[in-house]
Enzyme design. Structure first.
Site, short mmCIF file in Angstrom:
data_model
loop_
_atom_site.label_atom_id
_atom_site.label_comp_id
_atom_site.label_asym_id
_atom_site.label_seq_id
_atom_site.Cartn_x
_atom_site.Cartn_y
_atom_site.Cartn_z
N VAL A 102 -1.22 6.82 3.49
CA VAL A 102 -0.26 6.56 4.57
C VAL A 102 1.10 6.17 3.99
CG1 VAL A 102 0.20 5.22 6.66
CG2 VAL A 102 -2.16 5.85 6.08
N GLY A 103 1.08 5.35 2.94
CA GLY A 103 2.33 4.91 2.30
C GLY A 103 3.14 6.09 1.77
N TYR B 222 -15.58 -4.47 6.71
CA TYR B 222 -14.23 -3.92 6.91
C TYR B 222 -13.74 -4.20 8.33
CZ TYR B 222 -10.73 -0.10 7.28
OH TYR B 222 -9.60 0.66 7.48
N LYS C 182 -15.26 19.17 -1.76
CA LYS C 182 -16.56 19.86 -1.91
C LYS C 182 -16.42 21.36 -1.70
CE LYS C 182 -19.24 17.10 0.67
NZ LYS C 182 -20.46 16.57 1.30
N GLY D 182 0.82 -1.21 0.00
CA GLY D 182 0.00 0.00 0.00
C GLY D 182 0.85 1.26 0.00
N1 LIG Z 1 -7.38 6.64 5.76
C1 LIG Z 1 -7.75 6.49 7.01
O1 LIG Z 1 -8.43 7.34 7.60
C2 LIG Z 1 -7.35 5.26 7.79
C3 LIG Z 1 -7.68 5.22 9.15
C4 LIG Z 1 -7.30 4.11 9.89
C5 LIG Z 1 -6.61 3.07 9.27
N2 LIG Z 1 -6.31 3.16 7.94
C6 LIG Z 1 -5.59 2.03 7.35
O2 LIG Z 1 -4.35 2.52 6.84
C7 LIG Z 1 -3.95 1.73 5.74
C8 LIG Z 1 -3.61 2.62 4.58
O3 LIG Z 1 -4.76 3.38 4.23
P1 LIG Z 1 -4.73 4.59 3.22
O4 LIG Z 1 -5.71 5.57 3.72
O5 LIG Z 1 -3.32 4.97 2.95
O6 LIG Z 1 -5.38 3.90 1.93
P2 LIG Z 1 -5.34 4.33 0.42
O7 LIG Z 1 -4.83 5.71 0.25
O8 LIG Z 1 -6.67 3.98 -0.15
O9 LIG Z 1 -4.26 3.33 -0.16
C9 LIG Z 1 -4.53 1.98 -0.26
C10 LIG Z 1 -3.28 1.30 -0.73
O10 LIG Z 1 -3.54 -0.10 -0.81
C11 LIG Z 1 -3.17 -0.56 -2.10
N3 LIG Z 1 -4.04 -1.66 -2.48
C12 LIG Z 1 -5.40 -1.71 -2.45
N4 LIG Z 1 -5.84 -2.90 -2.89
C13 LIG Z 1 -4.73 -3.61 -3.21
C14 LIG Z 1 -4.52 -4.93 -3.74
N5 LIG Z 1 -5.54 -5.73 -4.04
N6 LIG Z 1 -3.25 -5.32 -3.95
C15 LIG Z 1 -2.20 -4.51 -3.67
N7 LIG Z 1 -2.32 -3.27 -3.16
C16 LIG Z 1 -3.58 -2.84 -2.94
C17 LIG Z 1 -3.36 0.64 -3.02
O11 LIG Z 1 -2.60 0.49 -4.21
P3 LIG Z 1 -2.96 1.36 -5.55
O12 LIG Z 1 -2.52 2.76 -5.27
O13 LIG Z 1 -2.16 0.72 -6.63
O14 LIG Z 1 -4.43 1.24 -5.73
C18 LIG Z 1 -2.82 1.76 -2.11
O15 LIG Z 1 -1.43 1.79 -2.14
C19 LIG Z 1 -5.09 0.76 5.46
O16 LIG Z 1 -4.78 -0.50 5.99
C20 LIG Z 1 -6.26 1.37 6.18
O17 LIG Z 1 -7.19 0.40 6.58
C21 LIG Z 1 -6.65 4.24 7.19
#
Ligand SMILES: NC(=O)c1ccc[n+]([C@@H]2O[C@H](COP(=O)([O-])OP(=O)(O)OC[C@H]3O[C@@H](n4cnc5c(N)ncnc54)[C@H](OP(=O)(O)O)[C@@H]3O)[C@@H](O)[C@H]2O)c1
Length: 325
Positions: free
Chosen positions: A22-23, A147, A198, A17
């Site tokens: 986050v990444g 989820y 928005k 990710g």
């Molecule tokens: N955002 C929040 O508020 C929040 C809060 C608490 C916890 N989290 C957790 O933090 C983590 C990161 O979240 P984020 O907000 O950074 O998410 P994000 O911006 O939606 O990024 C998701 C990442 O996962 C990758 N991914 C999704 N499906 C995949 C698959 N089938 N195979 C390989 N890679 C895949 C995506 O790759 P692509 O770019 O190639 O699609 C992207 O790099 C997650 O585990 C999430 O549950 C997030």
């Protein structure tokens, strides 16, 4: 290097990710804040490198990079409204991804994995503040049960891997994350990036800003760069299998209305703000305790909310054409 994380020589850290919110924040901290230490190698994966829903592709990417450490962020992620529509997809996709990554890490003898849970997986009916001991103490909110249960199983798998094989794989539990590179899609994204997008459009089109819900729901937000800095600490220093909540304090919980005001101010929007109470608020609050984090890191300084909102809005405006939306 301190703690167990250093016992294998140079670290090769694989970030699943790595292209997400986050990444990209972890990549920024590694590259721009001298977060990487000598001889460390960091590999940031996106879904283009491997579809982690496939066990075969997951194994192949571990075979290719041979990581010693993994930060596991990849997940199907979305806001309230997408969760309400797609509980089955959130459950299945995340269960496959998590099992594939944790199993590959185990098979390839990875020393440490830090996975990512979320405070929105906690029981709906609970006492506050929520803490790390309460993850499994009751059903999650019905809006995102797919989820939530999938994420909870990461903790089950970590504990089982420790019990059967002595693996010290752990997980962090962030509150709502926001920052540059977020998904600013209004229908499917989280509340803050949706609000930012928005407000940007309302300003451009000279229309009122429609905020979904009453604005009364309360949330703790963490800036993605603060979370990234804490992730590095967990990877290097935190030695427990039990998860740890990464959050600002209870006193820093804000209402959606307060957050909307901060966005309005940051973007210089001067029109009317309307709260659409026909739309769901989601869980009223999910106040989390950061007492465990504070016990380890009493002096960690979070970026003030308004400053972080301003940086995020500035990034969105500057990168409007290429931002995910
Ligand atoms: N955002 C929040 O508020 C929040 C809060 C608490 C916890 N989290 C957790 O933090 C983590 C990161 O979240 P984020 O907000 O950074 O998410 P994000 O911006 O939606 O990024 C998701 C990442 O996962 C990758 N991914 C999704 N499906 C995949 C698959 N089938 N195979 C390989 N890679 C895949 C995506 O790759 P692509 O770019 O190639 O699609 C992207 O790099 C997650 O585990 C999430 O549950 C997030």
């Amino acid at each position: 290097m301190n703690g167990s994380a250093g016992s294998v020589g140079p670290m090769r850290v694989l970030v699943t990710g790595g292209s997400g919110l986050v990444g990209r924040a972890i990549e920024h901290v590694i590259k721009e804040e001298s977060g990487a230490r000598e001889e460390e190698t960091w590999i940031f994966l996106s879904s283009k490198d491997a579809n982690l829903m496939s066990a075969e592709e997951t194994r192949a990417v571990f075979q290719k990079h041979r990581p010693t450490h993994v930060i596991h962020l990849a997940a199907m992620v979305g806001g309230l409204f997408r969760n309400m529509r797609q509980n089955l997809d959130f459950w299945r996709n995340n269960v496959f991804i998590n099992d594939n990554v944790l199993q590959a890490a185990h098979e390839f003898d990875v020393v440490k994995v830090v996975s990512c849970l979320s405070t929105c997986i906690f029981p709906d009916k609970t006492t506050y503040p929520i803490d790390e001991t309460m993850i499994h103490s009751g059903p999650p909110h019905e809006t995102n049960f797919g989820y939530a249960y999938a994420k909870r199983m990461i903790d089950v798998q970590n504990r089982a891997l420790f019990q059967q094989y002595g693996r010290r794989y752990t997980a962090v539990i962030p509150t709502n994350v926001f920052g540059p590179h977020d998904n600013f899609n209004i229908e499917n994204g989280h509340v803050l990036p949706g609000l930012i997008h928005k407000t940007y459009l309302a300003k451009k089109e000279g229309k009122p800003l429609q905020v979904w819900g009453s604005g009364r729901a309360l949330r703790q937000f963490i800036y993605s760069l603060d979370l990234a800095r804490l992730f590095l600490w967990v990877l290097r220093e935190y030695d427990e299998v039990e998860p740890i909540i990464l959050s600002v304090g209870e006193e820093d919980e804000v209402s959606i209305k307060f957050a909307a005001d901060a966005v309005v101010e940051a973007l210089g929007f001067e029109g009317d703000v309307i709260f659409d109470t026909s739309k769901a608020d989601g869980q009223f609050k999910k106040t989390a305790s950061n007492a465990k984090l504070r016990k380890y890191l009493p002096d960690f300084e979070f970026t003030p909310f308004r400053a972080a909102i301003k940086e995020t809005c500035d990034w969105f405006v500057a990168n409007y054409d290429s931002a995910r939306k």
